[in-house]
Design an enzyme around this catalytic site. Structure first.
Site, PDB file in Angstrom:
ATOM      1  N   HIS A   1     -16.705   4.347  86.233  1.00  0.00           N
ATOM      2  CA  HIS A   1     -15.245   4.335  86.150  1.00  0.00           C
ATOM      3  C   HIS A   1     -14.848   3.490  84.943  1.00  0.00           C
ATOM      4  O   HIS A   1     -15.592   2.601  84.506  1.00  0.00           O
ATOM      5  CB  HIS A   1     -14.632   3.743  87.418  1.00  0.00           C
ATOM      6  CG  HIS A   1     -14.736   4.638  88.608  1.00  0.00           C
ATOM      7  ND1 HIS A   1     -14.030   4.404  89.768  1.00  0.00           N
ATOM      8  CD2 HIS A   1     -15.453   5.764  88.834  1.00  0.00           C
ATOM      9  CE1 HIS A   1     -14.301   5.340  90.651  1.00  0.00           C
ATOM     10  NE2 HIS A   1     -15.170   6.182  90.108  1.00  0.00           N
TER      11      HIS A   1
ATOM     12  N   GLU B   1     -12.865   1.030  84.544  1.00  0.00           N
ATOM     13  CA  GLU B   1     -12.855  -0.413  84.764  1.00  0.00           C
ATOM     14  C   GLU B   1     -14.260  -1.001  84.706  1.00  0.00           C
ATOM     15  O   GLU B   1     -14.494  -2.047  84.100  1.00  0.00           O
ATOM     16  CB  GLU B   1     -12.253  -0.763  86.136  1.00  0.00           C
ATOM     17  CG  GLU B   1     -10.839  -0.287  86.344  1.00  0.00           C
ATOM     18  CD  GLU B   1     -10.756   1.054  87.054  1.00  0.00           C
ATOM     19  OE1 GLU B   1     -11.453   2.018  86.637  1.00  0.00           O
ATOM     20  OE2 GLU B   1      -9.999   1.152  88.028  1.00  0.00           O
TER      21      GLU B   1
ATOM     22  N   CYS C   1      -9.813   1.491  92.390  1.00  0.00           N
ATOM     23  CA  CYS C   1     -10.380   1.896  93.677  1.00  0.00           C
ATOM     24  C   CYS C   1     -11.114   0.696  94.290  1.00  0.00           C
ATOM     25  O   CYS C   1     -11.209  -0.370  93.678  1.00  0.00           O
ATOM     26  CB  CYS C   1     -11.333   3.069  93.483  1.00  0.00           C
ATOM     27  SG  CYS C   1     -12.860   2.637  92.600  1.00  0.00           S
TER      28      CYS C   1
ATOM     29  N   CYS D   1     -14.059  -0.611  92.093  1.00  0.00           N
ATOM     30  CA  CYS D   1     -13.602  -1.334  90.908  1.00  0.00           C
ATOM     31  C   CYS D   1     -12.934  -2.649  91.282  1.00  0.00           C
ATOM     32  O   CYS D   1     -13.134  -3.659  90.600  1.00  0.00           O
ATOM     33  CB  CYS D   1     -12.673  -0.449  90.093  1.00  0.00           C
ATOM     34  SG  CYS D   1     -13.545   0.971  89.368  1.00  0.00           S
TER      35      CYS D   1
END
Length: 153
Positions: free
Chosen positions: A48, A50, A78, A81
């Protein structure tokens, strides 16, 4: 956040869900690292935006603790993260679009509010939220041939 939106667009252009992130040292204005969603290309479910930005920032700073830095991201983090943000000790998280289905800061598990969360960054949502949200909706409309979008990740 404008740079994060550009990173999100680059992710979309590569066929990834359009999420971009950057880690900034607000005291100097330095962009420490950037990241764009890349799970498809990297064959990595943890890629992801992040996580990519946090990994690069930790490498750049030669420290896994990223205190006093700000993470800008185009979508509410999420649970995965948010957990990484807490472990990295990021000082502040700013996101654009809320994620009622997959988010974990204001939605879902509200990770930073849990008693087991050891580090709670300052959080702020909504910066360029309409623009980031429309980018996500347009991406999923194209992907699904014009039908309504499901979750963002």
């Amino acid at each position: 956040m404008r740079m994060a939106l550009d990173l999100a667009q680059a992710a979309a252009d590569a066929g990834e869900v359009p999420v971009g992130a950057l880690v900034v040292d607000e005291s100097t204005g330095e962009v420490v690292s950037t990241g764009a969603n890349g799970p498809v290309a990297a064959h990595d479910p943890t890629a992801h935006a992040e996580i990519v930005a946090l990994r690069r920032a930790a490498t750049a700073r030669q420290n896994y603790r990223l205190t006093d830095l700000t993470l800008y991201v185009t979508l509410e983090p999420c649970a995965m993260c948010a957990g990484a943000i807490s472990h990295a000790r990021i000082g502040r998280v700013v996101w654009a679009a809320d994620d009622p289905k997959g988010g974990a800061v204001l939605h879902g598990p509200r990770l930073f509010e849990q008693p087991t969360c050891h580090w709670k960054p300052a959080v702020e949502g909504g910066l360029f939220g309409a623009e980031a949200g429309e980018m996500l909706r347009a991406f999923f409309r194209r992907r699904r041939g014009g039908t309504a979008a499901a979750g963002p990740r």
